[in-house]
Design a protein around this motif. Sequence first.
Motif, PDB file in Angstrom:
ATOM      1  N   ASP A   1      -5.894  -3.326  -3.097  1.00 49.21           N
ATOM      2  CA  ASP A   1      -4.474  -3.634  -2.887  1.00 49.21           C
ATOM      3  C   ASP A   1      -3.548  -2.937  -3.888  1.00 49.21           C
ATOM      4  O   ASP A   1      -2.352  -3.220  -3.927  1.00 49.21           O
ATOM      5  CB  ASP A   1      -4.237  -5.150  -2.973  1.00 49.21           C
TER       6      ASP A   1
ATOM      7  N   ASN B   1      -2.046  -0.074  -4.102  1.00 41.69           N
ATOM      8  CA  ASN B   1      -0.851   0.604  -3.588  1.00 41.69           C
ATOM      9  C   ASN B   1       0.208  -0.351  -3.063  1.00 41.69           C
ATOM     10  O   ASN B   1       1.386  -0.023  -3.048  1.00 41.69           O
ATOM     11  CB  ASN B   1      -1.232   1.612  -2.502  1.00 41.69           C
ATOM     12  N   GLU B   2      -0.206  -1.522  -2.659  1.00 40.00           N
ATOM     13  CA  GLU B   2       0.765  -2.508  -2.179  1.00 40.00           C
ATOM     14  C   GLU B   2       1.350  -3.318  -3.332  1.00 40.00           C
ATOM     15  O   GLU B   2       2.530  -3.638  -3.322  1.00 40.00           O
ATOM     16  CB  GLU B   2       0.121  -3.435  -1.148  1.00 40.00           C
ATOM     17  N   ILE B   3       0.527  -3.638  -4.296  1.00 41.01           N
ATOM     18  CA  ILE B   3       0.991  -4.441  -5.436  1.00 41.01           C
ATOM     19  C   ILE B   3       1.903  -3.625  -6.351  1.00 41.01           C
ATOM     20  O   ILE B   3       2.901  -4.119  -6.851  1.00 41.01           O
ATOM     21  CB  ILE B   3      -0.202  -4.977  -6.250  1.00 41.01           C
ATOM     22  N   LYS B   4       1.559  -2.385  -6.593  1.00 41.40           N
ATOM     23  CA  LYS B   4       2.298  -1.490  -7.492  1.00 41.40           C
ATOM     24  C   LYS B   4       2.590  -2.168  -8.825  1.00 41.40           C
ATOM     25  O   LYS B   4       3.732  -2.516  -9.134  1.00 41.40           O
ATOM     26  CB  LYS B   4       3.584  -1.010  -6.837  1.00 41.40           C
TER      27      LYS B   4
ATOM     28  N   THR C   1      -2.113  -9.270  -2.436  1.00 42.14           N
ATOM     29  CA  THR C   1      -0.854  -8.766  -1.888  1.00 42.14           C
ATOM     30  C   THR C   1       0.286  -9.764  -2.055  1.00 42.14           C
ATOM     31  O   THR C   1       1.448  -9.357  -2.017  1.00 42.14           O
ATOM     32  CB  THR C   1      -1.005  -8.391  -0.400  1.00 42.14           C
TER      33      THR C   1
ATOM     34  N   ASP D   1      -7.294 -11.454  -2.163  1.00 37.55           N
ATOM     35  CA  ASP D   1      -6.108 -10.841  -1.575  1.00 37.55           C
ATOM     36  C   ASP D   1      -4.970 -11.005  -2.583  1.00 37.55           C
ATOM     37  O   ASP D   1      -4.448 -12.094  -2.769  1.00 37.55           O
ATOM     38  CB  ASP D   1      -5.764 -11.535  -0.255  1.00 37.55           C
TER      39      ASP D   1
ATOM     40  N   LYS E   1       2.902  -8.743  -4.670  1.00 42.04           N
ATOM     41  CA  LYS E   1       3.552  -7.437  -4.563  1.00 42.04           C
ATOM     42  C   LYS E   1       5.002  -7.424  -5.046  1.00 42.04           C
ATOM     43  O   LYS E   1       5.485  -6.388  -5.477  1.00 42.04           O
ATOM     44  CB  LYS E   1       3.462  -6.894  -3.145  1.00 42.04           C
TER      45      LYS E   1
END
Length: 71
Positions: A58, A60-63, A40, A38, A43
């Motif tokens: 993940d 798209n959440e971490i970018k 996230t 995980d 992020k």
Amino acid sequence: MDIQQISDLIKKNKSLKNLYKGKRAFVIGNGPSLKKQDLTILKDEVTIVSNAFFNHPDINEIKPKYYLLVD
């Protein structure tokens, strides 16, 4: 790539020097076991990812801030 192209590339990288001074940064590798992690919690951190990290669930959440491509 000739020596002048390498020199020009290095000059461009100088703009990154001390850009995040005093902040944490995470370099995230790539591999099958990473899919189970995980990530996230990273992020809101400065992240540098490599190669096929775009496959991580993940992404798209971490970018990630930076991508590193290595052959």
